[in-house]
Write a protein that holds these residues in place. Sequence first.
Motif, mmCIF file in Angstrom:
data_model
loop_
_atom_site.group_PDB
_atom_site.id
_atom_site.type_symbol
_atom_site.label_atom_id
_atom_site.label_comp_id
_atom_site.label_asym_id
_atom_site.label_seq_id
_atom_site.Cartn_x
_atom_site.Cartn_y
_atom_site.Cartn_z
ATOM 1 N N LEU A 5 -40.633 1.799 9.105
ATOM 2 C CA LEU A 5 -39.727 1.609 10.236
ATOM 3 C C LEU A 5 -39.558 2.936 10.957
ATOM 4 N N LEU A 6 -39.665 2.896 12.279
ATOM 5 C CA LEU A 6 -39.431 4.068 13.124
ATOM 6 C C LEU A 6 -38.295 3.754 14.085
ATOM 7 N N LEU A 33 -29.524 -3.490 10.330
ATOM 8 C CA LEU A 33 -30.104 -4.582 9.542
ATOM 9 C C LEU A 33 -31.556 -4.265 9.183
ATOM 10 N N LEU A 34 -32.327 -3.783 10.145
ATOM 11 C CA LEU A 34 -33.717 -3.388 9.878
ATOM 12 C C LEU A 34 -33.780 -2.258 8.856
ATOM 13 N N ASP A 136 -35.353 -7.649 20.207
ATOM 14 C CA ASP A 136 -33.908 -7.417 20.240
ATOM 15 C C ASP A 136 -33.515 -6.110 19.561
ATOM 16 N N GLY A 137 -34.489 -5.240 19.331
ATOM 17 C CA GLY A 137 -34.245 -3.999 18.599
ATOM 18 C C GLY A 137 -34.426 -2.734 19.410
ATOM 19 N N HIS A 138 -34.391 -2.852 20.737
ATOM 20 C CA HIS A 138 -34.468 -1.653 21.580
ATOM 21 C C HIS A 138 -33.623 -1.872 22.828
ATOM 22 N N ALA A 170 -34.717 -10.554 13.121
ATOM 23 C CA ALA A 170 -34.437 -11.408 11.961
ATOM 24 C C ALA A 170 -35.706 -11.822 11.220
ATOM 25 N N GLU A 171 -36.840 -11.783 11.904
ATOM 26 C CA GLU A 171 -38.107 -12.188 11.287
ATOM 27 C C GLU A 171 -38.918 -11.017 10.722
ATOM 28 N N VAL A 172 -38.473 -9.785 10.933
ATOM 29 C CA VAL A 172 -39.202 -8.610 10.439
ATOM 30 C C VAL A 172 -39.015 -8.480 8.927
#
Length: 174
Positions: A5-6, A33-34, A136-138, A170-172
């Motif tokens: 993860l970055l 969460l990630l 949804d992560g940026h 949520a799918e990562v």
Amino acid sequence: MADALLIIDMQTGLYDGPEKPFERERVLATLNLLIQRARHAGAPIFYARHTGPAGSPIEAGSPLWQLWHELEVDESRDHLFNKTRPSCFLGTNLEQQLRAAQVKDLVIAGMKTQFCIDTTCRVAVELGFSVVLPEDGHTCMDTPALKAEAIIEHHNATLAGAFVKRTCAAEVRF
């Protein structure tokens, strides 16, 4: 399944500056969460800090340069590094660290969508990494030309396929 993860530029001066990022609290929760998921799986986590020149608001060591205090960073085992360009690879040892950790699939998240997220995704692919971009992560801020939401939607669509596997956080999996 992703290998690492970055998280890019989730710094006080950007996250909590005069112009607030689009849906910043939701994005922060998504990133945490990630981070939790990567940590639980034992995947390495990398944090990039954009570093301005001496005298700038985000010069190394300044309060605005620090990672946002609510981001779940464990400095004893996570990898923190500084960059001075939109690419997390240019002038850093990120590529060497990823290769040493045998990373092939990299999840990229954080700020700002149209600069460091976009550039780092494209360069990572050129270097042979497979990139997962949580749509949804940026985030980013509004510009005079476009609202942040439109910038994010545009980059999610543009990067998907040719450069990244687009998914929702949520799918990562790691």
